[in-house]
Design a protein around this motif. Structure first.
Motif, mmCIF file in Angstrom:
data_model
loop_
_atom_site.group_PDB
_atom_site.id
_atom_site.type_symbol
_atom_site.label_atom_id
_atom_site.label_comp_id
_atom_site.label_asym_id
_atom_site.label_seq_id
_atom_site.Cartn_x
_atom_site.Cartn_y
_atom_site.Cartn_z
ATOM 1 N N THR A 100 4.613 15.829 59.638
ATOM 2 C CA THR A 100 5.111 15.503 60.971
ATOM 3 C C THR A 100 5.431 16.783 61.718
ATOM 4 N N SER A 101 5.837 16.654 62.960
ATOM 5 C CA SER A 101 6.173 17.841 63.749
ATOM 6 C C SER A 101 7.386 18.572 63.192
ATOM 7 N N THR A 102 8.229 17.863 62.454
ATOM 8 C CA THR A 102 9.420 18.476 61.845
ATOM 9 C C THR A 102 9.153 18.939 60.419
ATOM 10 N N MET A 103 7.896 18.978 60.024
ATOM 11 C CA MET A 103 7.470 19.416 58.697
ATOM 12 C C MET A 103 8.012 18.512 57.594
ATOM 13 N N SER A 104 8.052 17.233 57.876
ATOM 14 C CA SER A 104 8.376 16.233 56.865
ATOM 15 C C SER A 104 7.094 15.507 56.483
ATOM 16 N N PRO A 105 7.042 14.898 55.297
ATOM 17 C CA PRO A 105 5.830 14.162 54.909
ATOM 18 C C PRO A 105 5.641 12.903 55.743
ATOM 19 N N THR A 106 4.421 12.635 56.130
ATOM 20 C CA THR A 106 4.115 11.399 56.850
ATOM 21 C C THR A 106 4.119 10.224 55.864
ATOM 22 N N GLU A 107 4.046 9.024 56.402
ATOM 23 C CA GLU A 107 4.010 7.844 55.546
ATOM 24 C C GLU A 107 2.784 7.873 54.642
ATOM 25 N N ALA A 108 1.657 8.338 55.176
ATOM 26 C CA ALA A 108 0.437 8.422 54.377
ATOM 27 C C ALA A 108 0.601 9.405 53.232
ATOM 28 N N LEU A 109 1.237 10.548 53.499
ATOM 29 C CA LEU A 109 1.435 11.532 52.440
ATOM 30 C C LEU A 109 2.413 11.017 51.390
ATOM 31 N N ASP A 110 3.455 10.307 51.818
ATOM 32 C CA ASP A 110 4.388 9.712 50.850
ATOM 33 C C ASP A 110 3.636 8.810 49.876
ATOM 34 N N HIS A 111 2.697 8.032 50.397
ATOM 35 C CA HIS A 111 1.880 7.171 49.533
ATOM 36 C C HIS A 111 1.053 8.014 48.566
ATOM 37 N N ASP A 112 0.449 9.097 49.075
ATOM 38 C CA ASP A 112 -0.377 9.943 48.218
ATOM 39 C C ASP A 112 0.446 10.639 47.134
ATOM 40 N N LEU A 113 1.676 11.015 47.465
ATOM 41 C CA LEU A 113 2.543 11.637 46.465
ATOM 42 C C LEU A 113 2.861 10.656 45.343
ATOM 43 N N LYS A 114 2.979 9.374 45.683
ATOM 44 C CA LYS A 114 3.206 8.358 44.653
ATOM 45 C C LYS A 114 1.963 8.184 43.786
ATOM 46 N N VAL A 115 0.780 8.289 44.408
ATOM 47 C CA VAL A 115 -0.461 8.240 43.625
ATOM 48 C C VAL A 115 -0.499 9.396 42.634
ATOM 49 N N SER A 116 -0.062 10.578 43.073
ATOM 50 C CA SER A 116 -0.047 11.730 42.158
ATOM 51 C C SER A 116 0.912 11.500 40.997
ATOM 52 N N SER A 117 2.015 10.807 41.239
ATOM 53 C CA SER A 117 2.953 10.500 40.154
ATOM 54 C C SER A 117 2.324 9.558 39.136
ATOM 55 N N VAL A 118 1.532 8.588 39.630
ATOM 56 C CA VAL A 118 0.824 7.674 38.727
ATOM 57 C C VAL A 118 -0.170 8.450 37.857
ATOM 58 N N MET A 119 -0.904 9.364 38.473
ATOM 59 C CA MET A 119 -1.883 10.148 37.723
ATOM 60 C C MET A 119 -1.204 11.069 36.725
ATOM 61 N N SER A 120 -0.049 11.598 37.105
ATOM 62 C CA SER A 120 0.700 12.451 36.187
ATOM 63 C C SER A 120 1.205 11.655 34.986
ATOM 64 N N ALA A 121 1.614 10.399 35.229
ATOM 65 C CA ALA A 121 2.086 9.562 34.127
ATOM 66 C C ALA A 121 0.967 9.315 33.116
ATOM 67 N N LEU A 122 -0.256 9.087 33.599
ATOM 68 C CA LEU A 122 -1.388 8.904 32.692
ATOM 69 C C LEU A 122 -1.683 10.199 31.933
ATOM 70 N N ALA A 123 -1.577 11.325 32.601
ATOM 71 C CA ALA A 123 -1.806 12.611 31.936
ATOM 72 C C ALA A 123 -0.781 12.835 30.825
ATOM 73 N N THR A 124 0.467 12.457 31.083
ATOM 74 C CA THR A 124 1.506 12.581 30.054
ATOM 75 C C THR A 124 1.174 11.710 28.848
ATOM 76 N N THR A 125 0.676 10.504 29.109
ATOM 77 C CA THR A 125 0.262 9.617 28.015
ATOM 78 C C THR A 125 -0.837 10.261 27.179
ATOM 79 N N LEU A 126 -1.808 10.879 27.831
ATOM 80 C CA LEU A 126 -2.916 11.500 27.102
ATOM 81 C C LEU A 126 -2.444 12.690 26.277
ATOM 82 N N ARG A 127 -1.444 13.404 26.764
ATOM 83 C CA ARG A 127 -0.945 14.559 26.008
ATOM 84 C C ARG A 127 -0.154 14.135 24.773
#
Length: 441
Positions: A100-127
């Motif tokens: 955003t103009s105030t350098m905060s994450p947009t709603e779309a980016l918040d969703h993408d950050l949650k997707v990254s958390s899901v992928m990280s959880a799977l990576a932890t399982t594989l390790r």
């Protein structure tokens, strides 16, 4: 056997990223961002992965430990399908839709950050799955065969971990880093608004607030915001990538902008040195807040940090002042090549620094290209922090500036030659090829 194993592994994937649909006031279906897997979904996938691996354990599944790699290969194929679905679940906002103009994450980016958390959880399982499957169930007893099976499994699952990291970087982390680096570059560029000119440093380094350095006024807030709004929401391994990329880009961009300041008085150099110390501290805090096991001096094999430290020594190089005008340019160039800091500083930084000693007839590179300093720096440092392409370009522009100087000097009647050292163009022409040769090797 492998086909049946693959079917069992992929069965939960159909429930992982279901398309999201909402209905407006008129009852018309509207597409929204996909629903993300719950913790229960991820735990179920974890259990299935371990069940499949346990088939290779003679005590559990009745198989043979030599089957470990075959089962792991099926898991890798499943992870590739998982990453394809995750890629479809990303918002696709790109670097222009991250902030955003105030350098905060947009709603779309918040969703993408949650997707990254899901992928990280799977990576932890594989390790953790290899050890949890072959070693943990038999503790405190130990078996060399089970230890070896766990080790083979970890090696076989590395392509899956790499697939997860590559997917997260290409779709989420790289656009985020580029967007953040654009904001950082805009803030750093403010140093060209007279920050280090002697007449504007009556208070504190050209700032309107007494006692406030350039870094404290323009950059510290940005880095604190990055840590709070982005790094805290990312898994540690992804936060480390973002912090490292931003820190690397920030160092190269700050140093390149500083080297273009002209004129740079003795007082200005002192203030730049103090700002470099504040800048280093701000970046150390940024990397620390990412919970990274790396420190600032370990990013990209320590090259950005080495340049940041050695630029302070470069700023107080007195090779031209220590020798009168009768000293040959070739001798000064050789002396400069023997300086201890020269090996860790980019050739373009050295070139631009020497311009600050030159006569006014020698145009600065960005002036020769009719560009603002910050725009010129963007040709040297890419938004992902890469710098190799910019060095050859900087040398070509430097040679063009020196050629133009020779023509202007021969055409001038001596006016404007009282200031600056006329040996600088010759020194640049001698230094350039050698510095580039050293960098290549």
């Amino acid at each position: 056997f492998l086909n049946a194993s693959m079917e069992r592994l992929c069965a939960p994937l159909q429930y992982m990223f279901p398309p999201g649909v909402t209905v407006d006031e008129e009852g018309i279906a509207m597409p929204v961002l996909p629903t993300l897997p719950s913790k229960y979904d991820l735990q179920k996938l974890d259990i299935i992965i371990r069940q499949e691996l346990s088939l290779a354990d003679p005590r559990e599944g009745g198989g043979e430990l030599s089957m470990t790699s075959m089962v792991a290969e099926s898991i890798v194929n499943m992870v590739k399908q998982f990453c394809e679905q995750a890629a479809g679940a990303v918002s696709g906002a790109g670097e222009d839709g991250c902030l955003t103009s105030t350098m905060s994450p947009t709603e779309a980016l918040d969703h993408d950050l949650k997707v990254s958390s899901v992928m990280s959880a799977l990576a932890t399982t594989l390790r953790t799955s290899p050890e949890n499957t072959f070693v943990v169930p038999y503790r405190p007893a130990t078996s060399a065969q089970h230890e070896e099976a766990a080790s083979l499994c970890q090696a076989a699952l590395l392509p899956a971990l790499q697939e997860i990291e590559n997917t997260a970087k290409s779709l989420i982390l790289t656009p985020l880093c580029r967007a953040l680096n654009r904001r950082v570059a805009d803030a750093i560029a403010k140093m060209h608004h007279g920050t280090y000119l002697s007449e504007s440093m009556g208070g504190a380094m050209g700032s309107d607030e007494p006692g406030t350095s350039f870094v404290e006024k323009h950059l510290s807030t940005i880095y604190n915001g990055i840590a709070q709004n982005f790094l805290s929401k990312l898994p540690t391994e992804f936060a480390t990538i973002v912090a490292s990329t931003v820190a690397k880009y920030s160092i190269y961009t700050f140093v390149s902008n500083v080297s273009l300041i002209r004129p740079l008085s003795e007082t200005g150099r002192l203030h730049v040195t103090q700002d470099l110390a504040d800048f280093e501290f701000a970046l150390e805090q940024l990397v620390f807040k990412s919970n990274s096991s790396k420190t600032l001096n370990q990013i990209d094999h320590g090259k950005p940090y080495a340049e940041l430290r050695d630029v302070r020594q470069m700023l107080f190089w007195t090779g031209l002042e220590d020798h009168d005008q009768d000293k040959a340019a070739s001798s000064i160039a050789k002396l400069m090549l023997r300086e201890v800091w020269i090996k860790d500083v980019r050739p373009s930084t050295v070139f631009h620094f020497l311009f600050s000693f030159a006569p006014p007839l020698l145009s600065s590179p960005h002036h020769a290209k009719n560009m603002k300093p910050e725009e010129y720096v963007k040709t040297l440092v890419q938004l992902d922090g890469s710098i190799d392409d910019g060095e050859a370009n900087a040398w070509m522009i430097t040679m063009a500036c020196c050629d133009s100087y020779q023509q202007r000097e021969s055409a001038s009647s001596g006016a404007g030659q009282q200031q600056g050292d006329r040996r600088v163009p010759s020194i640049l022409m001698m230094l350039g090829p050698e510095l580039l040769r050293r960098r290549r090797h």
